[in-house]
Design a protein around this motif. Structure first.
Motif, PDB file in Angstrom:
ATOM      1  N   ASN A  95       0.829  -1.207   0.000  1.00  0.00           N
ATOM      2  CA  ASN A  95       0.000   0.000   0.000  1.00  0.00           C
ATOM      3  C   ASN A  95       0.864   1.259   0.000  1.00  0.00           C
ATOM      4  OD1 ASN A  95      -2.265  -1.633   0.081  1.00  0.00           O
ATOM      5  ND2 ASN A  95      -2.537  -1.441   2.288  1.00  0.00           N
ATOM      6  N   ARG A 137       0.512  -4.898  -6.799  1.00  0.00           N
ATOM      7  CA  ARG A 137      -0.031  -5.978  -5.967  1.00  0.00           C
ATOM      8  C   ARG A 137       0.588  -7.312  -6.382  1.00  0.00           C
ATOM      9  NH1 ARG A 137      -2.098  -4.286  -1.593  1.00  0.00           N
ATOM     10  NH2 ARG A 137      -4.111  -3.240  -1.564  1.00  0.00           N
ATOM     11  N   VAL A 161      -6.768   0.813  -4.179  1.00  0.00           N
ATOM     12  CA  VAL A 161      -5.922   0.194  -3.153  1.00  0.00           C
ATOM     13  C   VAL A 161      -6.756  -0.668  -2.199  1.00  0.00           C
ATOM     14  CG1 VAL A 161      -4.540   0.695  -1.090  1.00  0.00           C
ATOM     15  CG2 VAL A 161      -4.024   1.832  -3.237  1.00  0.00           C
ATOM     16  N   LYS A 185      -7.363  -6.749  -3.625  1.00  0.00           N
ATOM     17  CA  LYS A 185      -6.707  -7.355  -2.463  1.00  0.00           C
ATOM     18  C   LYS A 185      -6.755  -8.880  -2.548  1.00  0.00           C
ATOM     19  CE  LYS A 185      -7.701  -5.382   1.528  1.00  0.00           C
ATOM     20  NZ  LYS A 185      -8.519  -4.765   2.600  1.00  0.00           N
TER      21      LYS A 185
END
Length: 385
Positions: free
Chosen positions: A66, A130, A366, A372
């Motif tokens: 992040n 990511r 994010v 995620k």
């Protein structure tokens, strides 16, 4: 006495043997079960410790991810602003030149190009980082568990620097120029005087998104690696080459393509919301007589009074309590261009209140659950390989 004892043992020899076998077997079985139980407990403890250790390492990786995304997001926004600058056009318009109409047409192209580039580039950068950081985190975790040192600090730096191609080399430039061609194709038939509602703007963004995704060779969703990473690995390290190839495969996977497509769609929704908010602020400074609204279709009512009241509210664009329905307001494209340009005229800035559109996009991507989950799946795969 001894003969009687021998005679007793002789008569009950089988009983003693059976009893001994049973007692010995019971003791052996109890000890075996105890040992297996201890081994099971130790195994459970090791697995719990490993899960805890992996979870802690993953959470640390996510936190680092992040921070890196937000740090590089600022650089990415500055690259977009350089590629889609409106400063020169604005300076020429301030001088009231004869070719003002042409300059406003150029402003229209740049404004829509910059907004769409922010939407796509932000999603692509978040997905790429990511994938990269969770893949790297998986390798580092395996090194920790096996007490090896395959991933050196130099290799980390070389691997993470691959994304610099997107920001400092030709990635952003190629993406913005491709989007510009599609913006021209979609908006070339739209005069500056055309009246647009928010619904019309949503339809315009949808058409633009479909046009951008239509070219299978340059589609930023399915071909994001073309923009994000260099065509070849600049290093000769076998491990780095392996990680480079794995990153390419992940970015071209169906999961990554699906996440990017979903993010882009949500990004244009955020853009419409931001435009609606800015339109509301703009309309507050306009006389009510200058505000045009869409007319609702005439509906038949059993009571004439109800119909008359409804039409009266439709004609002046007001709803209950004299509130303006922003969804029915019409604005000329020439008035929307400064709004769209203003939303994307500044880069990533977490200190501004409210957040500008580039900051909203990066922040949303994010924390997006699909993004995620993609990172978690990558970490899980490479930390246990």
């Amino acid at each position: 006495m001894l003969s009687r004892l021998q005679d007793f043992l002789s008569r009950h020899r089988r009983k003693f043997i059976v009893t001994g076998v049973l007692v010995g077997g019971t003791i052996f079985a109890a000890r075996y079960a105890q040992r297996r139980f201890v081994e099971f407990q130790e195994k459970q403890a090791r697995e719990f410790f490993e899960r805890t250790r992996r979870t802690t390492h993953f959470e640390s990786t996510e936190k680092t991810c992040n921070q890196v995304i937000l740090g590089m997001g600022e650089e990415m926004c500055q690259a977009v602003l350089r590629e889609c600058s409106t400063e020169e056009l604005l300076e020429q318009l301030r001088q009231n030149p004869k070719n003002k109409l042409e300059l406003w047409e150029d402003m229209k192209i740049v404004a829509f190009t910059r907004l769409a580039t922010y939407v796509y580039a932000s999603s692509m950068l978040v997905i790429a980082l990511r994938v990269q950081l969770n893949l790297l985190g998986g390798y580092i975790y395996r090194d920790i568990m096996t007490e090896q040192k395959q991933v050196t600090d130099e290799l980390k730096q070389q691997y993470l620097s691959l994304i610099r191609h997107f920001i400092t080399e030709s990635g952003i430039r190629d993406l913005a120029r491709y989007i510009r061609t599609q913006v021209i194709a979609v908006t070339k038939t739209m005069p500056l005087s055309q009246q647009l509602s928010l619904g019309d703007l949503e339809q315009l963004f949808w058409s633009l998104q479909m046009a951008i995704n239509a070219d299978t060779r340059r589609d930023p969703n399915s071909r994001m690696s073309k923009y994000l990473l260099p065509s070849q690995n600049p290093s000769h390290s076998p491990l780095l080459q392996k990680m480079f190839n794995e990153t390419l495969d992940l970015l071209e996977s169906e999961d990554a393509i699906g996440v990017c497509s979903h993010n882009v769609s949500r990004g244009f929704v955020l853009a419409c919301d931001a435009i609606a908010e800015s339109m509301g602020e703009t309309l507050q400074h306009l006389p009510q007589a200058e505000v045009q609204t869409q007319q609702e279709p005439n509906l038949k009512f059993n009571q004439a009074g109800s119909s008359g009241a409804k039409n009266t509210k439709s004609q002046n664009g007001l709803e209950n309590n004299n509130l303006l329905n922003i969804n029915r307001v019409l604005l000329a494209l020439a008035k929307l261009i400064p709004i769209i340009s203003g939303l994307t005229s500044r880069g990533f800035d977490t200190t501004s209140r409210p957040h500008n559109l580039p900051t909203q996009l990066l922040t949303f991507y994010v924390v997006a659950e699909k993004t995620k989950t993609l990172g978690a799946n990558v970490y899980e795969s490479f930390s246990s390989a």
